[in-house]
Scaffold this motif. Sequence first.
Motif, PDB file in Angstrom:
ATOM      1  N   ARG A 180       0.722  -1.168   0.029  1.00  0.00           N
ATOM      2  CA  ARG A 180      -0.028  -0.060   0.114  1.00  0.00           C
ATOM      3  C   ARG A 180       0.852   1.193   0.016  1.00  0.00           C
ATOM      4  O   ARG A 180       0.728   2.138  -0.456  1.00  0.00           O
ATOM      5  CB  ARG A 180      -0.822   0.029   1.259  1.00  0.00           C
ATOM      6  N   GLU A 181       1.942   1.179   0.734  1.00  0.00           N
ATOM      7  CA  GLU A 181       2.876   2.383   0.988  1.00  0.00           C
ATOM      8  C   GLU A 181       3.518   2.561  -0.437  1.00  0.00           C
ATOM      9  O   GLU A 181       3.587   3.786  -0.999  1.00  0.00           O
ATOM     10  CB  GLU A 181       3.725   2.005   2.009  1.00  0.00           C
TER      11      GLU A 181
ATOM     12  N   ASP B  15       0.906   3.915  -2.925  1.00  0.00           N
ATOM     13  CA  ASP B  15       0.615   5.351  -2.909  1.00  0.00           C
ATOM     14  C   ASP B  15       1.426   6.114  -3.244  1.00  0.00           C
ATOM     15  O   ASP B  15       1.250   7.162  -4.078  1.00  0.00           O
ATOM     16  CB  ASP B  15       0.165   5.496  -1.241  1.00  0.00           C
ATOM     17  N   ARG B  16       2.743   5.799  -2.979  1.00  0.00           N
ATOM     18  CA  ARG B  16       4.057   7.055  -3.370  1.00  0.00           C
ATOM     19  C   ARG B  16       4.120   6.724  -4.919  1.00  0.00           C
ATOM     20  O   ARG B  16       4.158   7.994  -5.504  1.00  0.00           O
ATOM     21  CB  ARG B  16       5.423   6.000  -2.972  1.00  0.00           C
TER      22      ARG B  16
ATOM     23  N   VAL C 161       1.833   6.112  -7.248  1.00  0.00           N
ATOM     24  CA  VAL C 161       0.644   6.632  -7.662  1.00  0.00           C
ATOM     25  C   VAL C 161       0.845   8.249  -7.770  1.00  0.00           C
ATOM     26  O   VAL C 161       0.423   8.881  -8.739  1.00  0.00           O
ATOM     27  CB  VAL C 161      -0.537   6.245  -7.035  1.00  0.00           C
ATOM     28  N   GLU C 162       1.267   8.566  -6.773  1.00  0.00           N
ATOM     29  CA  GLU C 162       1.436  10.004  -6.558  1.00  0.00           C
ATOM     30  C   GLU C 162       2.555  10.447  -7.514  1.00  0.00           C
ATOM     31  O   GLU C 162       2.315  11.473  -8.169  1.00  0.00           O
ATOM     32  CB  GLU C 162       1.810  10.616  -5.218  1.00  0.00           C
ATOM     33  N   LEU C 163       3.865   9.907  -7.284  1.00  0.00           N
ATOM     34  CA  LEU C 163       4.952  10.260  -8.219  1.00  0.00           C
ATOM     35  C   LEU C 163       4.773  10.330  -9.624  1.00  0.00           C
ATOM     36  O   LEU C 163       5.143  11.041 -10.439  1.00  0.00           O
ATOM     37  CB  LEU C 163       6.071   9.467  -7.883  1.00  0.00           C
TER      38      LEU C 163
ATOM     39  N   ASP D  91       1.749  10.223 -11.112  1.00  0.00           N
ATOM     40  CA  ASP D  91       0.363  10.711 -11.489  1.00  0.00           C
ATOM     41  C   ASP D  91      -0.476   9.851 -12.275  1.00  0.00           C
ATOM     42  O   ASP D  91      -1.185   9.863 -13.145  1.00  0.00           O
ATOM     43  CB  ASP D  91       0.805  11.970 -12.398  1.00  0.00           C
TER      44      ASP D  91
ATOM     45  N   SER E 111      -3.066   8.665 -10.381  1.00  0.00           N
ATOM     46  CA  SER E 111      -4.525   8.214  -9.581  1.00  0.00           C
ATOM     47  C   SER E 111      -5.735   8.206 -10.553  1.00  0.00           C
ATOM     48  O   SER E 111      -6.487   7.428 -10.132  1.00  0.00           O
ATOM     49  CB  SER E 111      -4.574   9.288  -8.399  1.00  0.00           C
TER      50      SER E 111
ATOM     51  N   ARG F  40       3.968   4.631 -17.749  1.00  0.00           N
ATOM     52  CA  ARG F  40       4.225   5.108 -16.335  1.00  0.00           C
ATOM     53  C   ARG F  40       3.531   3.772 -15.586  1.00  0.00           C
ATOM     54  O   ARG F  40       4.254   3.781 -14.512  1.00  0.00           O
ATOM     55  CB  ARG F  40       3.485   6.362 -16.189  1.00  0.00           C
TER      56      ARG F  40
ATOM     57  N   ARG G 165       8.513  13.752 -18.054  1.00  0.00           N
ATOM     58  CA  ARG G 165       7.954  13.077 -16.997  1.00  0.00           C
ATOM     59  C   ARG G 165       8.787  11.841 -16.356  1.00  0.00           C
ATOM     60  O   ARG G 165       9.136  11.668 -15.314  1.00  0.00           O
ATOM     61  CB  ARG G 165       6.765  12.923 -17.128  1.00  0.00           C
TER      62      ARG G 165
END
Lengths: 340, 266
Positions: A135-136, A139-140, A142-144, A146, A148, A165, A195
């Motif tokens: 999960r950690e 989340d990381r 998905v954020e870095l 982009d 989501s 990506r 990116r």
Amino acid sequence: MSEGATVPESAFIEVDRVEKVFDVRRRTGFLQRELRRVRAVDAISFTVARGEMVGYIGPNGAGKSTTIKMLTGILTPSGGRLRVAGIDPSRERTRLAHRIGVVFGQRTTLWWDLPLIDSYRLMHRMYRIPDGRYRENLDRLVELLDLSALLEVPVRQLSLGQRMRGDIAAALLHDPEVLYLDEPTIGLDVVSKARVREFLRELNTERGTTVLLTTHDLQDIEQLCSRVMVIDHGRLVYDGALAGLHEAGESERTLVVDLERELPPVEVGEAARVVKVDGPRQWLAFPASESAAPLVARIAAEYPLVDLSVREPDIEAVIARMYQDRETARETVVQAPGNS
Amino acid sequence: MGSARLYATVAAGGFRRYATYRVATAAGVFTNTVFGLILVYTYLALWDERPHLGGYDQAQAVTYVWLGQALFATLAIQGGGFETELMERIRTGEVAIDLYRPADLQAWWLAGDLGRALFQLLGRGVLPFVFGALFFPTALPHDPVIWAAFAVTIGLAMVVSFGIRFLVALSGFWLMDGTGAVQVLMVTGMFFSGMALPLNAFPQPLGDIVTLLPWSALLQMPADVLMGRTDPLFAFVFQAGWAVVLLAVGRLVQGAATRRVVVQGG
């Protein structure tokens, strides 16, 4: 588990005189076969330290992908010694798989018909990632990267840049110590390329992931790698700093002169040679190590010069020259006498 | 077990992959119903001329038809499961991705195909069968034990079907083009599974031979168990036997194919 092997930090990837020979049978007539022995990789040696980011370049068919495949264990070397994190890849492919990540630019590991998140759930099970860490990491990443807004979108509906990506995230969910990237920016637009590069730079500097990058896009190398290895005809022809490539490639600068009118190629003896003429404009190549001043002075004195500019060699041209020189130097297909 | 969860996830993915194509599923239901009607009227005409052909009465023959339509896509009797996809991956070299994953190739594709089969049983199989049972006289059992045994034979048939198609797919490692192998699969599947005519209606000695082949584990065995013409235990042993043999051969061929790729490149 990840500390199982005792590897000196200086050599996370060890490649020692590794070769790969393919036997290619070709039909030459009715019931006749010619056996050719092709040396795809010819006694290559190099080491990559933990946390390094290395560019691995070469023309098509030079042996790049073969090397990568040997490093992942899906090809066995014909000779030499190969270690990644102390593991012999072809012998312990599955054990190694938990410690490496691979991204093939032209292929996808994602489930084509299903939402992106389904492929990640699969990675979760396949690499047996503990729930919390999964999960950690998700989340990381998905954020870095982009992602989501894309998690619920079927992979087949993603653009190439989005899919890439998505693939990079899939390769990193299990915290690999080394990431092999085979043409990660192929076919991407400028924004997507930037990116991906930015992400890779962060991955390397902040998480210390070792990265081996295969590419045709020299901007990838210029922007990401301090070290570059050039392979051609299965041999390592250069291994060192990017800046050093210019000297190794005996690179040339180009003097572009605009004359008053169309004239035959400028004659300046040994100092430079004309490589192109287009109307009154002429292109002269001269060694990058020489000063342009005497050459300019001489042309200005002998010809009706209107304007001029000097172009620095770009890395692309340097490498192109490197490939060409070797091409003419030798044709490396060894004829094997065997028949079978 | 970690790997059980992995393959359960793969199977769930296989199920959902097919579930996303709703229009294709609806078209499949329609096609199987129409084919069922054509076959039912053909069979009825045939059984009028030859009552008790192959030991079936008319209701049993009709039941056999609708069962065949229900299992047609489920068991990929004429192909149409994972095998074309795997062959394409072999041809393009994408199978390299499958090989470097920490998962077993055969188990991976088996799990995915079982997921697909389960979806097609529910999504494509049930409706034509219910349609047939509602509008035609059929010979269906009332004993829940028989239905349970029938469910087991379908599960085993799925594995046998996978075993056959896995071998066909692996031929792609040696053949430049898999089209021929897929066509052979199609024709043999149609003929030897009894999709065109029940195997017990085949003339002898051909009938005896085809009932021993693995294809008879696909449609004939579940049909005979459902209609009480075969001892379920015999059916289980027969199907499981072929499943084990086919999976074992598949494993050997997979080993040879992997060695070939690993040594010789894709």
